[in-house]
Every structure is written in C-alpha cells, then in structure tokens.
Design a protein around this motif. Structure first.
Motif, PDB file in Angstrom:
ATOM      1  N   GLY A 161      -0.852  13.133   4.889  1.00  0.00           N
ATOM      2  CA  GLY A 161      -1.171  13.546   3.546  1.00  0.00           C
ATOM      3  C   GLY A 161      -2.151  12.614   2.898  1.00  0.00           C
ATOM      4  N   ARG A 162      -2.353  12.802   1.586  1.00  0.00           N
ATOM      5  CA  ARG A 162      -3.316  12.041   0.830  1.00  0.00           C
ATOM      6  C   ARG A 162      -2.645  11.433  -0.377  1.00  0.00           C
ATOM      7  NH1 ARG A 162      -6.618  16.553  -0.489  1.00  0.00           N
ATOM      8  NH2 ARG A 162      -7.487  15.187  -2.040  1.00  0.00           N
ATOM      9  N   ALA A 163      -3.096  10.241  -0.728  1.00  0.00           N
ATOM     10  CA  ALA A 163      -2.425   9.487  -1.796  1.00  0.00           C
ATOM     11  C   ALA A 163      -3.018   9.831  -3.146  1.00  0.00           C
ATOM     12  CB  ALA A 163      -2.568   7.998  -1.531  1.00  0.00           C
ATOM     13  N   HIS A 164      -2.200   9.758  -4.166  1.00  0.00           N
ATOM     14  CA  HIS A 164      -2.658   9.964  -5.548  1.00  0.00           C
ATOM     15  C   HIS A 164      -2.028   8.898  -6.430  1.00  0.00           C
ATOM     16  CE1 HIS A 164      -4.540  13.937  -4.872  1.00  0.00           C
ATOM     17  NE2 HIS A 164      -3.670  13.974  -3.880  1.00  0.00           N
ATOM     18  N   ALA A 165      -2.815   8.468  -7.395  1.00  0.00           N
ATOM     19  CA  ALA A 165      -2.303   7.424  -8.286  1.00  0.00           C
ATOM     20  C   ALA A 165      -1.187   7.957  -9.131  1.00  0.00           C
ATOM     21  CB  ALA A 165      -3.445   6.889  -9.160  1.00  0.00           C
TER      22      ALA A 165
ATOM     23  N   ARG B 212      -8.997   3.369  -4.429  1.00  0.00           N
ATOM     24  CA  ARG B 212      -8.498   4.384  -3.510  1.00  0.00           C
ATOM     25  C   ARG B 212      -9.358   4.325  -2.247  1.00  0.00           C
ATOM     26  NH1 ARG B 212      -5.415   7.877  -6.519  1.00  0.00           N
ATOM     27  NH2 ARG B 212      -5.677   9.722  -5.248  1.00  0.00           N
ATOM     28  N   ILE B 213      -8.714   4.459  -1.099  1.00  0.00           N
ATOM     29  CA  ILE B 213      -9.420   4.352   0.178  1.00  0.00           C
ATOM     30  C   ILE B 213      -9.072   5.549   1.042  1.00  0.00           C
ATOM     31  CG2 ILE B 213      -9.798   2.944   2.233  1.00  0.00           C
ATOM     32  CD1 ILE B 213      -8.701   0.538   0.695  1.00  0.00           C
ATOM     33  N   LEU B 214     -10.111   6.225   1.553  1.00  0.00           N
ATOM     34  CA  LEU B 214      -9.925   7.303   2.513  1.00  0.00           C
ATOM     35  C   LEU B 214     -10.237   6.762   3.900  1.00  0.00           C
ATOM     36  CD1 LEU B 214      -9.378  10.503   2.374  1.00  0.00           C
ATOM     37  CD2 LEU B 214     -11.787  10.665   3.050  1.00  0.00           C
ATOM     38  N   LEU B 215      -9.261   6.841   4.811  1.00  0.00           N
ATOM     39  CA  LEU B 215      -9.449   6.370   6.184  1.00  0.00           C
ATOM     40  C   LEU B 215      -9.940   7.525   7.043  1.00  0.00           C
ATOM     41  CD1 LEU B 215      -6.224   4.223   6.770  1.00  0.00           C
ATOM     42  CD2 LEU B 215      -8.346   3.608   5.592  1.00  0.00           C
ATOM     43  N   LEU B 216     -11.036   7.298   7.766  1.00  0.00           N
ATOM     44  CA  LEU B 216     -11.607   8.301   8.652  1.00  0.00           C
ATOM     45  C   LEU B 216     -11.469   7.832  10.097  1.00  0.00           C
ATOM     46  CD1 LEU B 216     -14.851   9.190   6.669  1.00  0.00           C
ATOM     47  CD2 LEU B 216     -12.798  10.590   6.887  1.00  0.00           C
ATOM     48  N   SER B 217     -11.112   8.749  10.966  1.00  0.00           N
ATOM     49  CA  SER B 217     -10.918   8.448  12.381  1.00  0.00           C
ATOM     50  C   SER B 217     -12.265   8.238  13.062  1.00  0.00           C
ATOM     51  CB  SER B 217     -10.188   9.609  13.056  1.00  0.00           C
ATOM     52  OG  SER B 217     -11.042  10.751  13.104  1.00  0.00           O
ATOM     53  N   PRO B 218     -12.260   7.643  14.255  1.00  0.00           N
ATOM     54  CA  PRO B 218     -13.495   7.591  15.040  1.00  0.00           C
ATOM     55  C   PRO B 218     -14.026   8.992  15.316  1.00  0.00           C
ATOM     56  CG  PRO B 218     -11.871   6.082  15.934  1.00  0.00           C
ATOM     57  CD  PRO B 218     -11.167   6.901  14.886  1.00  0.00           C
TER      58      PRO B 218
ATOM     59  N   LEU C  50       0.858  -1.177   0.000  1.00  0.00           N
ATOM     60  CA  LEU C  50       0.000   0.000   0.000  1.00  0.00           C
ATOM     61  C   LEU C  50       0.891   1.223   0.000  1.00  0.00           C
ATOM     62  CD1 LEU C  50      -2.649  -0.918   2.709  1.00  0.00           C
ATOM     63  CD2 LEU C  50      -3.138  -0.501   0.315  1.00  0.00           C
ATOM     64  N   ARG C  51       0.392   2.313  -0.558  1.00  0.00           N
ATOM     65  CA  ARG C  51       1.155   3.549  -0.543  1.00  0.00           C
ATOM     66  C   ARG C  51       0.335   4.655   0.121  1.00  0.00           C
ATOM     67  NH1 ARG C  51       2.475   5.826  -5.719  1.00  0.00           N
ATOM     68  NH2 ARG C  51       0.649   4.780  -6.522  1.00  0.00           N
ATOM     69  N   VAL C  52       0.986   5.392   0.986  1.00  0.00           N
ATOM     70  CA  VAL C  52       0.419   6.617   1.550  1.00  0.00           C
ATOM     71  C   VAL C  52       1.417   7.701   1.222  1.00  0.00           C
ATOM     72  CG1 VAL C  52      -0.448   7.765   3.589  1.00  0.00           C
ATOM     73  CG2 VAL C  52      -0.538   5.289   3.446  1.00  0.00           C
ATOM     74  N   ILE C  53       1.072   8.586   0.308  1.00  0.00           N
ATOM     75  CA  ILE C  53       2.032   9.587  -0.153  1.00  0.00           C
ATOM     76  C   ILE C  53       1.425  10.963  -0.021  1.00  0.00           C
ATOM     77  CG2 ILE C  53       3.246   8.022  -1.697  1.00  0.00           C
ATOM     78  CD1 ILE C  53       1.632   9.061  -3.983  1.00  0.00           C
ATOM     79  N   PRO C  54       2.255  12.009   0.064  1.00  0.00           N
ATOM     80  CA  PRO C  54       1.725  13.359   0.233  1.00  0.00           C
ATOM     81  C   PRO C  54       0.888  13.780  -0.953  1.00  0.00           C
ATOM     82  CG  PRO C  54       4.098  13.281   0.658  1.00  0.00           C
ATOM     83  CD  PRO C  54       3.721  11.970   0.042  1.00  0.00           C
ATOM     84  N   GLY C  55      -0.107  14.637  -0.690  1.00  0.00           N
ATOM     85  CA  GLY C  55      -0.927  15.165  -1.768  1.00  0.00           C
ATOM     86  C   GLY C  55      -0.091  15.978  -2.744  1.00  0.00           C
ATOM     87  N   ARG C  56      -0.466  15.914  -4.010  1.00  0.00           N
ATOM     88  CA  ARG C  56       0.218  16.681  -5.025  1.00  0.00           C
ATOM     89  C   ARG C  56      -0.772  17.038  -6.109  1.00  0.00           C
ATOM     90  NH1 ARG C  56       2.223  11.412  -5.889  1.00  0.00           N
ATOM     91  NH2 ARG C  56       1.555  10.510  -7.873  1.00  0.00           N
ATOM     92  N   PRO C  57      -0.526  18.089  -6.891  1.00  0.00           N
ATOM     93  CA  PRO C  57      -1.470  18.472  -7.928  1.00  0.00           C
ATOM     94  C   PRO C  57      -1.689  17.343  -8.924  1.00  0.00           C
ATOM     95  CG  PRO C  57       0.174  20.185  -7.588  1.00  0.00           C
ATOM     96  CD  PRO C  57       0.633  18.988  -6.817  1.00  0.00           C
ATOM     97  N   SER C  58      -2.926  17.145  -9.341  1.00  0.00           N
ATOM     98  CA  SER C  58      -3.247  16.115 -10.315  1.00  0.00           C
ATOM     99  C   SER C  58      -3.132  16.666 -11.725  1.00  0.00           C
ATOM    100  CB  SER C  58      -4.670  15.612 -10.073  1.00  0.00           C
ATOM    101  OG  SER C  58      -5.064  14.741 -11.097  1.00  0.00           O
ATOM    102  N   LEU C  59      -2.833  15.781 -12.668  1.00  0.00           N
ATOM    103  CA  LEU C  59      -2.751  16.198 -14.064  1.00  0.00           C
ATOM    104  C   LEU C  59      -4.126  16.474 -14.655  1.00  0.00           C
ATOM    105  CD1 LEU C  59      -0.012  13.705 -15.349  1.00  0.00           C
ATOM    106  CD2 LEU C  59       0.264  16.092 -14.650  1.00  0.00           C
TER     107      LEU C  59
ATOM    108  N   GLU D 170      -5.033   8.614   2.967  1.00  0.00           N
ATOM    109  CA  GLU D 170      -5.646   8.147   1.736  1.00  0.00           C
ATOM    110  C   GLU D 170      -4.677   7.172   1.082  1.00  0.00           C
ATOM    111  OE1 GLU D 170      -7.436  11.153  -0.774  1.00  0.00           O
ATOM    112  OE2 GLU D 170      -6.953   9.961  -2.545  1.00  0.00           O
ATOM    113  N   LEU D 171      -5.188   6.011   0.684  1.00  0.00           N
ATOM    114  CA  LEU D 171      -4.342   4.917   0.223  1.00  0.00           C
ATOM    115  C   LEU D 171      -4.663   4.532  -1.205  1.00  0.00           C
ATOM    116  CD1 LEU D 171      -4.891   2.556   3.295  1.00  0.00           C
ATOM    117  CD2 LEU D 171      -3.153   4.334   3.068  1.00  0.00           C
ATOM    118  N   ASN D 172      -3.650   4.106  -1.941  1.00  0.00           N
ATOM    119  CA  ASN D 172      -3.836   3.446  -3.231  1.00  0.00           C
ATOM    120  C   ASN D 172      -3.987   1.954  -2.978  1.00  0.00           C
ATOM    121  OD1 ASN D 172      -3.517   5.770  -4.831  1.00  0.00           O
ATOM    122  ND2 ASN D 172      -1.305   5.631  -4.650  1.00  0.00           N
ATOM    123  N   SER D 173      -5.041   1.340  -3.511  1.00  0.00           N
ATOM    124  CA  SER D 173      -5.284  -0.084  -3.260  1.00  0.00           C
ATOM    125  C   SER D 173      -5.712  -0.818  -4.523  1.00  0.00           C
ATOM    126  CB  SER D 173      -6.369  -0.242  -2.184  1.00  0.00           C
ATOM    127  OG  SER D 173      -7.556   0.410  -2.582  1.00  0.00           O
TER     128      SER D 173
END
Length: 284
Positions: free
Chosen positions: A280-284, A227-233, A11-20, A241-244
């Motif tokens: 951060g949030r993951a991007h493909a 893509r999966i967004l994890l939310l806390s309790p 799995l990858r959790v990487i910082p957010g970056r501008p999308s193309l 945010e993960l790439n899956s």
C-alpha cells in the motif's frame, strides 16, 4: 495490509486511504516507455501516487528505475504509454510554467546572460513581466539563495553549487505549482551537497512550495522528503510509500536515522516487487 516497520526506524508504511483534501498532483497508473533500435523498453509500470500542496515528495530508487523519466512525464516532456497525470484535476499534456524543472547539470544556464538576466528571462517570456518588475523579482529570489551580490556575474565565473542556486532561484521566481528537481545535488561534493540540502529546506520553510524531488540516495531522501515513494529496479514499480517528516539534517548519524536507512535499503533490494506492491501507500 501493510506490515509495520521496526520501531527503531520510526517510519510508517500504511495502506492507502482517502485524503481529507484533494491532491495537487495525481499520478494514476502511469507506465512509461522508450524505443531503442531493437525494442520498446518499459521504464515504469503502472506507478500511482498523490502529491499534496506543500509536500516534499521524493521519488527514490536505484539507477534505471525510471524515476527521472517519471519526473519528465510530470513536467510534460514524456507522454505516458498508459495511465494519466493530473495537476489540479487537469490532465498534463505538455510542459507549462506551473511545473518548473531544476536538472542535475550545472550548465542549464545560458552562458551569455548574467545571473540576473537568467532569472529574469522566463519571467518576461512566460509571465509577461516588464523589465523593471522582472528585475525586482529576480533580485528578491537571488537574495533568498544568497547570490544577490553575483547578479551581474556570468555563469562561467560561478562554482557548481552557485550555478544550482541560480537555477533554484530562477525556478522559484516563476512561482510554479510544483517544483521538480532531478537529482540536483548529485554531482556536488559532499560538503556543498549538504549545504544545498540545508538551503533547500530553508527555502521550503520560507516559501512553502510543493516539491517533487528525484534521488538515488537513501540518506538524501530521508533528509529532503516528508514523503518517500520507493521504486523497484527496472522497470520501476511502486514498492511502498513512507512518511519521513520526522527526519532532518540534524538526524543524520542517529540510531533512528541509520535504522530507517537500512530498512529502506532492505525494502528496495531484498523483497520481491509483487510482495512489496501489496504493502500500500502511506498518508500523513
């Protein structure tokens, strides 16, 4: 800066970056609240994420984290207390046929209409189709979910899984820009749930729709989502945010799948929210 996950988890959790490309759906700093007799309760706190066309985007978190409320806000049923939701750059202010919801409840189909009439009704009312065209479209999508032979049956004669397939056919027939699914398989038995997951993925490969899917099952999130967004309790905050996209139903039981599921569990429950929010949030 994000920390890499254990290699075995893939799995990858990487910082957010501008999308193309521009996102189809943008949720920007959204806080949601509801009132009780005693007080105002915050369901989510400044949640942000982007969904691109063709994504299978999953909102994953424990019960009470606000994920279903967030889905209803995207549908236009719940106004944000803070932040904004945009679809194709336009603010979401009300429900619309560009966002169709499939709920968990089996009884979302009017019982006095046949299966075909249930699928036809929104096509005629919201899309303005004539009876013949609506019937043709309804039968096309009922065939896609394997229920064309039940077109003239009434909902009370169907199993829970079949009712959900009708609801999915009805939603896809509307050709929404985003299909919203709120734990649609949670009440099904394990075998039916797996079959429904298979059918959903087959439909996605066939029709390439954009999916926003809510679940509290880590395994289902890995199977359904790319893509999966994890939310806390409670209140729901973004943990990561993960790439899956590398996982599928065939992956279940593998060492990589189990390692990924365990890592997600740790991220959801074992780390402080303020630490996770910095990942951060993951991007493909």
């Amino acid at each position: 800066m994000s920390e890499p996950l254990h290699a075995g988890a893939h799995l990858r959790v990487i910082p957010g970056r501008p999308s193309l490309s521009s996102p189809l759906l943008q949720v920007d700093g959204v806080s949601l609240e509801y009132r009780t007799d005693a007080r105002v309760v915050r369901a989510t706190h400044r949640v942000s994420f982007n969904v691109h066309g063709g994504d299978r985007f999953v909102l994953l978190g424990p019960s009470g984290c606000g994920k279903s409320t967030l889905l209803k806000a995207v549908a236009g049923f719940v106004p944000p207390a803070e932040g904004e939701i945009r679809l194709e750059g336009r603010r979401v202010a009300a429900p619309g046929p560009d966002r169709i919801v499939v709920f968990q409840e089996f009884d979302q189909l009017p019982p006095w209409q046949t299966v075909k009439q249930n699928v036809m009704f929104p096509l005629r009312r919201s899309r303005g189709m004539g009876a013949a065209e609506a019937a043709e479209v309804a039968l096309h999508f009922l065939n896609k979910v394997g229920l064309a032979q039940f077109a003239d049956a009434y909902p009370h004669t169907l199993s829970g899984g079949m009712k959900q397939r009708v609801a999915i056919a009805r939603a896809l027939a509307m050709r929404p820009k985003v299909l919203l699914m709120d734990e649609p398989f949670a009440a099904l038995d394990a075998l039916t749930r797996r079959r429904m997951q298979e059918e959903l993925l087959e439909l996605w490969h066939d029709a390439a729709f954009t999916l926003l899917f809510v679940t509290h099952s880590i395994e289902e999130a890995l199977v359904v989502g790319n893509r999966i967004l994890l939310l806390s309790p409670h209140p729901g905050r973004v943990r990561a945010e993960l790439n899956s996209h590398q996982f599928s139903l065939a992956s279940q039981g593998s060492a990589d799948f189990q390692a990924a599921a365990q890592r997600i569990h740790q991220m959801l429950f074992d780390q402080p929210a303020e630490t996770a929010s910095a990942r951060g949030r993951a991007h493909a």
